[in-house]
Design a protein around this motif. Structure first.
Motif, mmCIF file in Angstrom:
data_model
loop_
_atom_site.group_PDB
_atom_site.id
_atom_site.type_symbol
_atom_site.label_atom_id
_atom_site.label_comp_id
_atom_site.label_asym_id
_atom_site.label_seq_id
_atom_site.Cartn_x
_atom_site.Cartn_y
_atom_site.Cartn_z
ATOM 1 N N LEU A 34 -65.061 2.800 -25.993
ATOM 2 C CA LEU A 34 -66.024 1.720 -26.175
ATOM 3 C C LEU A 34 -67.306 2.003 -25.391
ATOM 4 O O LEU A 34 -68.421 1.886 -25.916
ATOM 5 N N LEU A 35 -67.143 2.383 -24.109
ATOM 6 C CA LEU A 35 -68.314 2.660 -23.271
ATOM 7 C C LEU A 35 -69.103 3.855 -23.798
ATOM 8 O O LEU A 35 -70.339 3.828 -23.875
ATOM 9 N N ASP A 37 -69.212 5.139 -26.902
ATOM 10 C CA ASP A 37 -69.886 4.903 -28.174
ATOM 11 C C ASP A 37 -70.942 3.804 -28.070
ATOM 12 O O ASP A 37 -71.876 3.763 -28.877
ATOM 13 N N THR A 38 -70.786 2.918 -27.085
ATOM 14 C CA THR A 38 -71.857 1.953 -26.822
ATOM 15 C C THR A 38 -73.110 2.691 -26.364
ATOM 16 O O THR A 38 -74.226 2.432 -26.852
ATOM 17 N N SER A 41 -74.560 4.567 -29.184
ATOM 18 C CA SER A 41 -75.216 3.673 -30.133
ATOM 19 C C SER A 41 -76.591 3.225 -29.668
ATOM 20 O O SER A 41 -77.330 2.597 -30.433
ATOM 21 N N GLY A 159 -67.876 -0.241 -29.793
ATOM 22 C CA GLY A 159 -69.091 0.240 -29.144
ATOM 23 C C GLY A 159 -70.223 0.437 -30.130
ATOM 24 O O GLY A 159 -71.376 0.071 -29.869
ATOM 25 N N GLN A 160 -69.913 1.008 -31.310
ATOM 26 C CA GLN A 160 -70.927 1.196 -32.339
ATOM 27 C C GLN A 160 -71.448 -0.141 -32.857
ATOM 28 O O GLN A 160 -72.628 -0.277 -33.184
ATOM 29 N N LEU A 162 -71.966 -2.734 -31.254
ATOM 30 C CA LEU A 162 -72.872 -3.374 -30.308
ATOM 31 C C LEU A 162 -74.326 -2.940 -30.485
ATOM 32 O O LEU A 162 -75.235 -3.570 -29.946
ATOM 33 N N ALA A 163 -74.563 -1.857 -31.255
ATOM 34 C CA ALA A 163 -75.917 -1.322 -31.393
ATOM 35 C C ALA A 163 -76.926 -2.356 -31.893
ATOM 36 O O ALA A 163 -77.983 -2.546 -31.276
ATOM 37 N N MET A 166 -77.580 -4.925 -29.232
ATOM 38 C CA MET A 166 -78.418 -4.383 -28.164
ATOM 39 C C MET A 166 -79.884 -4.395 -28.557
ATOM 40 O O MET A 166 -80.766 -4.682 -27.736
ATOM 41 N N PHE A 182 -77.656 0.973 -19.104
ATOM 42 C CA PHE A 182 -76.470 1.658 -19.615
ATOM 43 C C PHE A 182 -75.960 2.741 -18.669
ATOM 44 O O PHE A 182 -74.891 3.311 -18.897
ATOM 45 N N LEU A 185 -72.687 1.514 -17.405
ATOM 46 C CA LEU A 185 -71.551 1.795 -18.284
ATOM 47 C C LEU A 185 -71.052 3.224 -18.101
ATOM 48 O O LEU A 185 -69.844 3.477 -18.097
#
Length: 426
Positions: A34-35, A37-38, A41, A159-160, A162-163, A166, A182, A185
């Motif tokens: 998650l972190l 790919d966040t 993203s 994570g993706q 969240l793009a 964001m 970030f 993260l």
């Protein structure tokens, strides 16, 4: 047999039953996914911002996405192959260090080339993370491989997703400097990866992970290798079409909505978020459904369930498009973890190689798709690009050539038996 939910310490790794599922480790790698790919993203999330502030073209945006994905595409199979032969647990936290440096570069980038260099570093971090973490998930899965891959991959899909959020909540008000947040993260991911690497190292010392020799798989007959190679090729083509479609939606669908319905950046990104959030849910539920109903059945569901809605998406109004995005995201991503498990069972014992190949292919297909679609958007129009994307899921109908689960298990058993016999004779 009951599953264990307690995280085993490295020294106790040898005592884990073969079919036990170590949920603590699965949650850890999913959280880092998650972190990771966040952070990854962040790249498409800043597109609406840097396009204006740095005067970038659609082609340049596509090339930035391509640089990120191509780096991971090239490196991941190589890292997976190397780690099968010589596992390196502490590559896990080191990869996140590269990501951290890339994030800092993105925050202070002043032009196209500095952004390009920064996303390459983020791509290197992802290249190290995905094959090794997929192997950790496989080791912690026990008999529930679909569920384990679902848990692992849902972190990445979340994570993706969240793009677009964001973009709406961070980058619109704060601009490019908002990327600095970030780094927190990335630091958290390094800490978790140190814990995961310690568990992985314990499994290595316990003998639970077998290193592959250079002659691994040589005992397999040519006919078997051809069948496996054909099935892998079909699976790769299906995955390529899906990732090209996802690249079109995540990179350019917001621009399409803004152009067609005169929406703000925030409003357009909400529709993309609906698509990605539904995709994360589909990834999670697809894994256990595949354990219960079969790998190929879930792959078929992901294709046939998405096709009519993907085809109609460019022609419906904004409200309906949100509903369609949710349906498409859930169905098309329900096979996200299943594709990897299916490929791992085609080539048992080559988990890192297969994981690196398929994650790398996913990144490469997404990157090439973004670059090609960006160039088309500049030379033609966003409307044309989105209508072209609607046809890409048709390639998924090649799934008719995939072997049934029963045949897949028979092949895997044959390969394992021949491998065991080869090891005994060495």
């Amino acid at each position: 047999m009951q599953t264990q939910t307690k995280v085993a310490a490295p020294a106790a790794g040898a005592g884990l039953a073969h079919n036990s599922t170590v949920f603590g480790i699965l949650i850890a790698v999913s959280l880092v996914h998650l972190l990771n790919d966040t952070i990854q993203s962040v790249v498409p999330a800043i597109f609406p911002i840097v396009k204006e502030s740095l005067s970038l073209t659609y082609t340049q945006l596509g090339l930035i996405a391509f640089a990120l994905n191509a780096t991971a595409s090239v490196l991941q199979p190589a890292i997976g192959l190397y780690s099968d032969r010589k596992p390196q647990p502490y590559l896990l936290p080191l990869g996140v260090v590269a990501t951290l440096i890339g994030v800092l570069g993105l925050a202070f980038a002043s032009g196209f080339y500095s952004i390009l260099a920064s996303v390459v570093l983020v791509g290197i971090g992802s290249s190290v993370f995905h094959p090794e973490s997929a192997k950790v998930a496989y080791l912690a899965a026990g008999a529930r491989r679909g569920l384990a891959q679902g848990i692992f991959q849902v972190g990445g899909n979340a994570g993706q997703a969240l793009a677009p959020i964001m973009t709406a909540l961070i980058f619109v008000p704060l601009g490019q400097p908002g990327i600095l947040w970030f780094t927190i993260l990335a630091a958290a991911a390094i800490v978790i990866q140190l814990f995961t690497a310690r568990w992985y190292s314990g499994r290595l010392h316990s003998g639970a992970v077998k290193k592959r020799g250079s002659r691994s798989g040589a005992a397999l007959p040519a006919a078997h290798r051809r069948k496996v190679g054909f099935a892998l090729s079909v699976l790769m083509m299906i995955l390529t079409s899906k990732m090209a479609y996802l690249a079109g939606i995540t990179s350019f669908y917001a621009f399409y909505l803004m152009d067609r319905f005169q929406l703000s950046v925030q409003e357009a990104q909400l529709c993309v978020f609906a698509f990605l959030a539904a995709g994360a849910a589909g990834t999670f539920f697809g894994g256990p459904l595949a354990d219960r109903w079969g790998r190929r059945n879930v792959i078929w569901f992901s294709i046939l369930g998405a096709l009519p809605f993907a085809f109609l998406l460019p022609y419906v109004n904004f409200t309906t498009s949100i509903v369609f995005c949710i349906i498409i995201g859930f169905t098309i991503m329900s096979s996200g973890s299943v594709n990897v498990v299916y490929a791992q069972e085609l080539l048992p014992g080559h988990i890192g190689t297969v994981s690196g190949l398929f994650f790398g292919l996913a990144f490469g297909a997404g990157g090439l798709g973004a670059a090609a679609l960006g160039a088309l958007a500049d030379s033609s129009s966003i409307d044309f690009v989105i209508k072209l994307c609607a046809l890409l899921p048709l390639i998924g109908l090649l799934a008719i050539f995939l072997p049934a689960d029963r045949k897949l298990k028979a092949w895997a058993l044959e390969a394992e038996q021949r491998e065991a016999a080869a090891v005994k004779t060495e």
